[in-house]
Scaffold this motif. Sequence first.
Motif, PDB file in Angstrom:
ATOM      1  N   SER A 180      -5.594  45.264  34.860  1.00 12.35           N
ATOM      2  CA  SER A 180      -5.803  45.111  36.302  1.00 12.35           C
ATOM      3  C   SER A 180      -6.403  46.367  36.917  1.00 12.35           C
ATOM      4  O   SER A 180      -7.316  46.290  37.756  1.00 12.35           O
ATOM      5  CB  SER A 180      -4.476  44.768  36.992  1.00 12.35           C
ATOM      6  OG  SER A 180      -4.012  43.499  36.597  1.00 12.35           O
ATOM      7  N   ARG A 181      -5.917  47.521  36.509  1.00 12.90           N
ATOM      8  CA  ARG A 181      -6.422  48.766  37.088  1.00 12.90           C
ATOM      9  C   ARG A 181      -7.871  49.012  36.676  1.00 12.90           C
ATOM     10  O   ARG A 181      -8.668  49.536  37.472  1.00 12.90           O
ATOM     11  CB  ARG A 181      -5.509  49.928  36.686  1.00 12.90           C
ATOM     12  CG  ARG A 181      -4.137  49.812  37.345  1.00 12.90           C
ATOM     13  CD  ARG A 181      -3.140  50.822  36.842  1.00 12.90           C
ATOM     14  NE  ARG A 181      -3.401  52.163  37.339  1.00 12.90           N
ATOM     15  CZ  ARG A 181      -2.596  53.201  37.127  1.00 12.90           C
ATOM     16  NH1 ARG A 181      -1.477  53.037  36.429  1.00 12.90           N
ATOM     17  NH2 ARG A 181      -2.893  54.382  37.613  1.00 12.90           N
ATOM     18  N   ALA A 182      -8.224  48.621  35.469  1.00 12.73           N
ATOM     19  CA  ALA A 182      -9.620  48.751  35.059  1.00 12.73           C
ATOM     20  C   ALA A 182     -10.519  47.838  35.877  1.00 12.73           C
ATOM     21  O   ALA A 182     -11.554  48.267  36.417  1.00 12.73           O
ATOM     22  CB  ALA A 182      -9.766  48.448  33.572  1.00 12.73           C
ATOM     23  N   LEU A 183     -10.119  46.574  36.011  1.00  7.84           N
ATOM     24  CA  LEU A 183     -10.972  45.616  36.710  1.00  7.84           C
ATOM     25  C   LEU A 183     -10.978  45.861  38.216  1.00  7.84           C
ATOM     26  O   LEU A 183     -11.982  45.592  38.887  1.00  7.84           O
ATOM     27  CB  LEU A 183     -10.522  44.196  36.384  1.00  7.84           C
ATOM     28  CG  LEU A 183     -10.650  43.802  34.903  1.00  7.84           C
ATOM     29  CD1 LEU A 183     -10.215  42.358  34.690  1.00  7.84           C
ATOM     30  CD2 LEU A 183     -12.081  43.999  34.415  1.00  7.84           C
ATOM     31  N   ASP A 184      -9.890  46.377  38.758  1.00  5.05           N
ATOM     32  CA  ASP A 184      -9.860  46.716  40.182  1.00  5.05           C
ATOM     33  C   ASP A 184     -10.873  47.802  40.522  1.00  5.05           C
ATOM     34  O   ASP A 184     -11.296  47.921  41.678  1.00  5.05           O
ATOM     35  CB  ASP A 184      -8.458  47.183  40.594  1.00  5.05           C
ATOM     36  CG  ASP A 184      -7.456  46.047  40.675  1.00  5.05           C
ATOM     37  OD1 ASP A 184      -7.879  44.871  40.669  1.00  5.05           O
ATOM     38  OD2 ASP A 184      -6.232  46.332  40.730  1.00  5.05           O
TER      39      ASP A 184
END
Length: 258
Positions: A180-184
């Motif tokens: 999630s943090r990568a895609l955010d």
Amino acid sequence: MTLPPLALYLHIPWCIRKCPYCDFNSHEQKQALPEASYIDALLEDLNHDLEFVQDRPIHSVFIGGGTPSLFSAQAYDTLFRALRTKLSFSDDCEITLEANPGTFEQEKFEGYRAAGINRLSLGVQSFQDVQLEKLGRIHSSNEAQHAIASAQAVGFDRINVDLMHGLPEQTTRDALDDISRALDSGVSHLSWYQLTIEPNTHFYNAPPTLPVEDTLADIQQAGQRLIAGRGLQQYEVSAYAAPGEESRHNLNYWQFGD
């Protein structure tokens, strides 16, 4: 007969510190890097392979390691100027550089763009500091996020983030948080692969406690659902991309290019 497309791989074997899971040809930097002499050696090596080019343009370049972002932007400018005297490059050639998220490397991003590099692959591995420490990484979670933002700020619109799962004592929730943090952050490509213990590594001699098989399966299935739900498609075993953002260099391997 139509020949398969041609890609170029360049290897920079130095790193600041050897990671305990790494079995690649990489060596800890003990002194100033011999940029000029190594570039000369790469070019001399290429001279022995020019007969195999057969008038084909290079359609993708991947610079791997080691940590290629230890080399200066000037070194890559020199290298690519020399390569262009020996090879032709397609107008839309994809040129990828593997980079560490450390502050030292971030300062070079603008120079890499000027040297013709148009895609970055950032070796984040995890956004959790406790895992980064276990993996022997030298950057922090904050530095990883700042590296992505810094690359975007200087014009890199094609960025891959490398993430590992199945990390020591990792839970499914922790693995999904990394995704999630990568895609955010807005990246359009993700390399998401399971940590494996390879011979001739520190982890092989001193194995960490890894998740059990059922947890590994849960992580894999939940992670793939999350990635697909965020609009990235799986196009090879560990690579996921937004439509049209697949790595040409990855595809060249999988589609039996040269």
